[in-house]
Design a protein around this motif. Structure first.
Motif, PDB file in Angstrom:
ATOM      1  N   ILE A  72       0.845  -1.205   0.000  1.00 16.64           N
ATOM      2  CA  ILE A  72       0.000   0.000   0.000  1.00 16.64           C
ATOM      3  C   ILE A  72       0.877   1.251   0.000  1.00 16.64           C
ATOM      4  O   ILE A  72       0.588   2.228  -0.691  1.00 16.64           O
ATOM      5  N   ARG A  73       1.969   1.230   0.762  1.00 14.45           N
ATOM      6  CA  ARG A  73       2.902   2.374   0.748  1.00 14.45           C
ATOM      7  C   ARG A  73       3.452   2.596  -0.660  1.00 14.45           C
ATOM      8  O   ARG A  73       3.608   3.717  -1.112  1.00 14.45           O
ATOM      9  N   LEU A  74       3.740   1.502  -1.352  1.00 14.97           N
ATOM     10  CA  LEU A  74       4.258   1.595  -2.712  1.00 14.97           C
ATOM     11  C   LEU A  74       3.191   2.129  -3.670  1.00 14.97           C
ATOM     12  O   LEU A  74       3.512   2.853  -4.612  1.00 14.97           O
ATOM     13  N   ALA A  75       1.931   1.801  -3.412  1.00 11.27           N
ATOM     14  CA  ALA A  75       0.839   2.356  -4.223  1.00 11.27           C
ATOM     15  C   ALA A  75       0.768   3.867  -4.054  1.00 11.27           C
ATOM     16  O   ALA A  75       0.522   4.596  -5.022  1.00 11.27           O
ATOM     17  N   VAL A  76       1.025   4.350  -2.849  1.00  7.89           N
ATOM     18  CA  VAL A  76       1.079   5.797  -2.620  1.00  7.89           C
ATOM     19  C   VAL A  76       2.233   6.399  -3.414  1.00  7.89           C
ATOM     20  O   VAL A  76       2.078   7.438  -4.066  1.00  7.89           O
ATOM     21  N   ALA A  77       3.385   5.742  -3.367  1.00  4.26           N
ATOM     22  CA  ALA A  77       4.546   6.230  -4.127  1.00  4.26           C
ATOM     23  C   ALA A  77       4.227   6.280  -5.619  1.00  4.26           C
ATOM     24  O   ALA A  77       4.573   7.248  -6.309  1.00  4.26           O
ATOM     25  N   TYR A  78       3.558   5.251  -6.124  1.00  2.00           N
ATOM     26  CA  TYR A  78       3.172   5.236  -7.536  1.00  2.00           C
ATOM     27  C   TYR A  78       2.263   6.419  -7.854  1.00  2.00           C
ATOM     28  O   TYR A  78       2.467   7.123  -8.846  1.00  2.00           O
ATOM     29  N   GLU A  79       1.266   6.636  -7.035  1.00  2.00           N
ATOM     30  CA  GLU A  79       0.326   7.745  -7.261  1.00  2.00           C
ATOM     31  C   GLU A  79       1.029   9.093  -7.217  1.00  2.00           C
ATOM     32  O   GLU A  79       0.578  10.047  -7.838  1.00  2.00           O
ATOM     33  N   ARG A  80       2.143   9.162  -6.531  1.00  2.00           N
ATOM     34  CA  ARG A  80       2.933  10.400  -6.461  1.00  2.00           C
ATOM     35  C   ARG A  80       3.952  10.493  -7.592  1.00  2.00           C
ATOM     36  O   ARG A  80       4.747  11.429  -7.642  1.00  2.00           O
ATOM     37  N   GLY A  81       3.959   9.509  -8.481  1.00  2.00           N
ATOM     38  CA  GLY A  81       4.864   9.534  -9.625  1.00  2.00           C
ATOM     39  C   GLY A  81       6.262   9.048  -9.330  1.00  2.00           C
ATOM     40  O   GLY A  81       7.181   9.265 -10.123  1.00  2.00           O
ATOM     41  N   GLN A  82       6.440   8.337  -8.233  1.00  4.66           N
ATOM     42  CA  GLN A  82       7.757   7.836  -7.843  1.00  4.66           C
ATOM     43  C   GLN A  82       7.979   6.443  -8.441  1.00  4.66           C
ATOM     44  O   GLN A  82       8.117   5.445  -7.748  1.00  4.66           O
ATOM     45  N   PHE A  83       8.027   6.399  -9.771  1.00  7.27           N
ATOM     46  CA  PHE A  83       8.099   5.131 -10.488  1.00  7.27           C
ATOM     47  C   PHE A  83       9.384   4.362 -10.207  1.00  7.27           C
ATOM     48  O   PHE A  83       9.375   3.131 -10.132  1.00  7.27           O
TER      49      PHE A  83
END
Length: 147
Positions: A72-83
């Motif tokens: 879930i933390r990684l999903a937040v990173a994805y949504e923030r554009g932290q690919f």
């Protein structure tokens, strides 16, 4: 989603009242996942922090609860554009989900953000290769025997 959120908050209250801190952490994970869906990323991170606190206070661990929170933390990173962050952590998380608790929805979510991050960073062919790995691992972990 609002009805689910209300039910989740009621569950948290009940679990706290009865001292089921370990079970409470699961509700925080679900609510955080819903927050990601709704684009409420800060609230999602707060929920995940609370899930980690509950898990630590309970002193119990039956599987890879930390990996579930990390997805879930990684999903937040994805949504923030932290690919790049997603790419750096996805393979390790996939491996953790292969051996412990693995909600198929979270496995799918990890696959989605990993494949899309790969696409944005490395292109279509790399993304297809990433998808192939996730499909194979998903089948190994979540598919039952055909009868």
């Amino acid at each position: 989603l609002e009805d689910a959120r209300v039910a989740g908050q009621q569950s948290i209250s009940c679990f706290r009242e009865d001292g089921h801190i370990y079970l409470e952490h699961f509700i925080h994970i679900h609510l955080a996942d819903m927050d990601v869906i709704e684009g409420r990323l800060r609230r999602a991170l707060r929920g995940l922090t609370e899930a980690e606190r509950c898990l630590a206070r309970s002193g119990k661990s039956y599987g890879n609860e930390d990996a579930l929170i990390a997805v879930i933390r990684l999903a937040v990173a994805y949504e923030r554009g932290q690919f790049a962050k997603v790419r750096a952590q996805a393979a390790d998380l996939r491996a953790q989900l292969m051996t412990g608790d693995s909600w198929s929805e979270l496995f799918y979510q990890l696959a989605r953000i990993s494949v899309l991050s790969t696409y944005f960073l490395e292109g279509r062919r790399a993304a297809q290769a990433e998808l192939d790995v996730f499909q194979a691992d998903y089948a190994r972990r979540h598919s039952g025997l055909a009868r």
